[in-house]
Design a protein around this motif. Structure first.
Motif, short mmCIF file in Angstrom:
data_model
loop_
_atom_site.label_atom_id
_atom_site.label_comp_id
_atom_site.label_asym_id
_atom_site.label_seq_id
_atom_site.Cartn_x
_atom_site.Cartn_y
_atom_site.Cartn_z
N GLU A 219 53.27 41.65 51.53
CA GLU A 219 53.53 43.07 51.89
C GLU A 219 54.80 43.38 52.41
OE1 GLU A 219 50.83 41.87 52.79
OE2 GLU A 219 49.11 42.71 51.72
N HIS B 298 50.09 37.72 41.69
CA HIS B 298 51.09 38.71 42.21
C HIS B 298 52.12 39.03 40.94
CE1 HIS B 298 50.31 39.51 46.44
NE2 HIS B 298 49.54 38.50 46.27
N HIS C 72 41.01 40.53 55.18
CA HIS C 72 41.29 40.39 53.75
C HIS C 72 42.35 39.59 53.64
CE1 HIS C 72 43.66 44.01 54.45
NE2 HIS C 72 44.15 43.83 53.11
N ASP D 27 52.95 49.51 50.83
CA ASP D 27 53.59 48.19 50.65
C ASP D 27 52.71 47.35 49.71
OD1 ASP D 27 51.18 47.61 52.20
OD2 ASP D 27 52.42 47.09 53.91
N VAL D 28 52.11 48.01 48.75
CA VAL D 28 51.48 47.09 47.99
C VAL D 28 52.15 46.69 46.62
CG1 VAL D 28 49.15 48.04 48.75
CG2 VAL D 28 50.14 49.00 47.13
N ALA E 153 46.47 50.81 45.26
CA ALA E 153 45.34 50.40 45.99
C ALA E 153 44.87 50.97 47.16
CB ALA E 153 46.04 48.93 46.64
N HIS F 185 35.44 42.73 52.01
CA HIS F 185 36.36 42.86 50.99
C HIS F 185 36.17 41.81 49.82
CE1 HIS F 185 40.29 42.45 48.77
NE2 HIS F 185 40.79 43.63 49.09
N HIS G 48 43.53 48.62 42.26
CA HIS G 48 42.00 48.52 42.45
C HIS G 48 41.16 49.46 41.50
CE1 HIS G 48 42.83 47.27 46.97
NE2 HIS G 48 43.18 46.13 46.21
N TYR G 49 40.10 48.95 41.20
CA TYR G 49 39.45 49.54 40.19
C TYR G 49 37.99 49.55 40.30
CZ TYR G 49 39.31 44.69 39.73
OH TYR G 49 39.10 43.30 39.94
N ASP G 50 37.52 48.98 41.40
CA ASP G 50 35.99 48.99 41.61
C ASP G 50 35.85 50.43 42.12
OD1 ASP G 50 35.65 46.36 41.08
OD2 ASP G 50 35.24 46.00 43.18
N PRO H 156 44.84 51.25 50.38
CA PRO H 156 45.36 51.94 51.46
C PRO H 156 46.32 53.12 50.91
CG PRO H 156 46.11 49.75 51.18
CD PRO H 156 44.77 49.83 50.28
N SER I 44 43.26 43.25 38.57
CA SER I 44 43.62 42.07 39.22
C SER I 44 44.68 40.80 38.53
CB SER I 44 42.64 41.50 39.85
OG SER I 44 41.98 42.38 40.76
#
Ligand code: UD1
Length: 364
Positions: free
Chosen positions: A130, A68, A204, A96-97, A10, A236, A39-41, A12, A65
């Motif tokens: 997280e 969880h 977010h 921490d993702v 992701a 976001h 994250h893919y965008d 961060p 996405s």
């Protein structure tokens, strides 16, 4: 032979892995990079690889996405065959993702050593996804690199042996220092220089954006702030979707609020560097504003990065409009907290990690 598999997933994570991959190449440590695809965008992922010169991932798990549970499970299922094929000496995860805990868990169960960069941070708020990821990842890590000394006490309290913990500083600040000169000027990002001061805003966290009352109050507070300074708000996807779902879109089109899509790293750095203040619920921005000496209002009740409060420019207000406005007025009147640069946030954290890790691998 691959010595280390590094994982990112992701946004961060990307600024944390960039200096680590560079330091590994120099050491040398043989590393491969796996992107989980959390994250893919393009704006949330590809642009960071380009701007930060991160090598193209050797593997992309393309999980995308989901809830969880599903996202974590999908990452684990997709990562296991990669780990089996590569047989690395260790796995390195950052932050921490969900990608962090998912891959750490796969490796630990297979007896592959786990290295956690940015270990030991604790908000002590188990309501944050997280925080669960942090606690669990640290419990199954063999080597834990920490960014601030408070993390040592947290880890010792949780029973982690001291010899596994190394204080190396903050790799995200390595990236900030390496790229500050290349930051995109505000004028280019906004199309003009704001005539008055401006606040950069990011929101977010589920606790802020998924609850209708909290999100409404936060957006109303931003609208009030926009009466005095411009509010530059790279939004976001989760927050945009929540605002639309809850019928709060009107509060985002108030005069003085400049809504932007998610920004690239160099654009965001340029926006933050020249801002009057930053208002955020991000973890990373609390640290970046401290490194830049820009006042930061964190709209959370707690922080896992207490050094940004004790030494940096950060103030916690929670999502409380009165507290946010009082802090905002104080910053406008007196410039806010000055702060100083925390120990080892000096641009060399990744080099310390690579040097230590080389010795650790050689000794094993
Ligand atoms: C994740 C991290 C969070 C980090 C944040 C930074 C976890 C538990 N959370 O939260 O710690 O601060 O990234 O952004 O891992 N979406 C897109 N495009 C994308 C990715 C996501 O549109 O490229 C949308 C999807 O609708 C998705 C939602 O954003 O459902 C949330 O994405 P997700 O990865 O689940 O968590 P973040 O809120 O981004």
């Amino acid at each position: 032979m691959t010595e280390i598999i590094c994982v990112v997933g992701a946004r961060p994570n990307f600024m944390k892995i960039a200096p680590i991959m560079a330091a590994f190449a120099k050491q040398p440590i043989t590393a491969k990079l796996v992107h989980t695809g959390q994250h893919y965008d393009p704006a949330m992922s590809d642009s960071f690889f380009e701007q930060l010169g991160i090598p193209r991932p050797d593997v992309n798990l393309e999980v995308g996405s989901a809830s969880h549970a599903v996202q974590t499970a999908d990452i684990m299922r997709a990562f296991e065959p990669v780990l089996d094929a590569e047989q690395p000496r260790a796995l390195l995860v950052v932050g921490d993702v969900n990608s962090t805990i998912a891959c750490a868990l796969v490796a630990a169960k297979k007896g592959v050593k786990v290295i956690h960069v940015e270990a030991g941070l604790r908000s002590n708020d188990r309501g944050m996804p997280e925080e669960i990821n942090r606690v669990l990842t640290d419990q199954i890590s063999d080597l834990l690199y920490i960014t601030e000394r408070s993390a040592l006490a947290n880890l010792l309290r949780e029973g982690i042996a001291e010899e596994r913990i190394q204080f190396v500083g903050n790799v995200m600040i390595d990236t900030l220092r390496a790229h500050l000169e290349r930051a995109v000027p505000v004028k280019l990002t906004l199309g003009e220089q704001p005539a008055r001061g401006y606040a950069v805003v990011t929101l977010h966290r589920p606790s802020n954006v998924d609850d209708p009352t909290t999100l409404r109050r936060l957006l109303e507070t931003l609208a009030e702030i926009a009466g005095e300074v411009d509010v530059v708000f790279p939004i976001h996807p989760r927050t945009r979707a929540a605002a639309e779902r809850l019928g709060l879109g009107g509060l985002l089109s108030v005069a003085g609020i400049r809504l932007l899509p998610p920004q690239g790293y160099l654009e965001m750095l340029g926006l933050m560097r020249d801002a009057t203040l930053v208002i955020t619920d991000s973890g990373g921005l609390q640290e970046e504003t401290t490194a830049l000496g820009v006042p930061c209002i964190t709209v959370r009740e707690n922080t896992e990065r207490p050094i940004t409060l004790s030494e940096g420019t950060n103030t916690l207000t929670g999502p409380n409009p009165e507290a946010i406005l009082a802090c905002f007025r104080e910053i406008c009147a007196n410039g806010g907290k000055r702060g100083r640069i925390p120990e080892y946030w000096d641009g060399h954290a990744a080099e310390r990690i690579a040097a230590h890790l080389r010795g650790w691998l050689d000794a094993a």
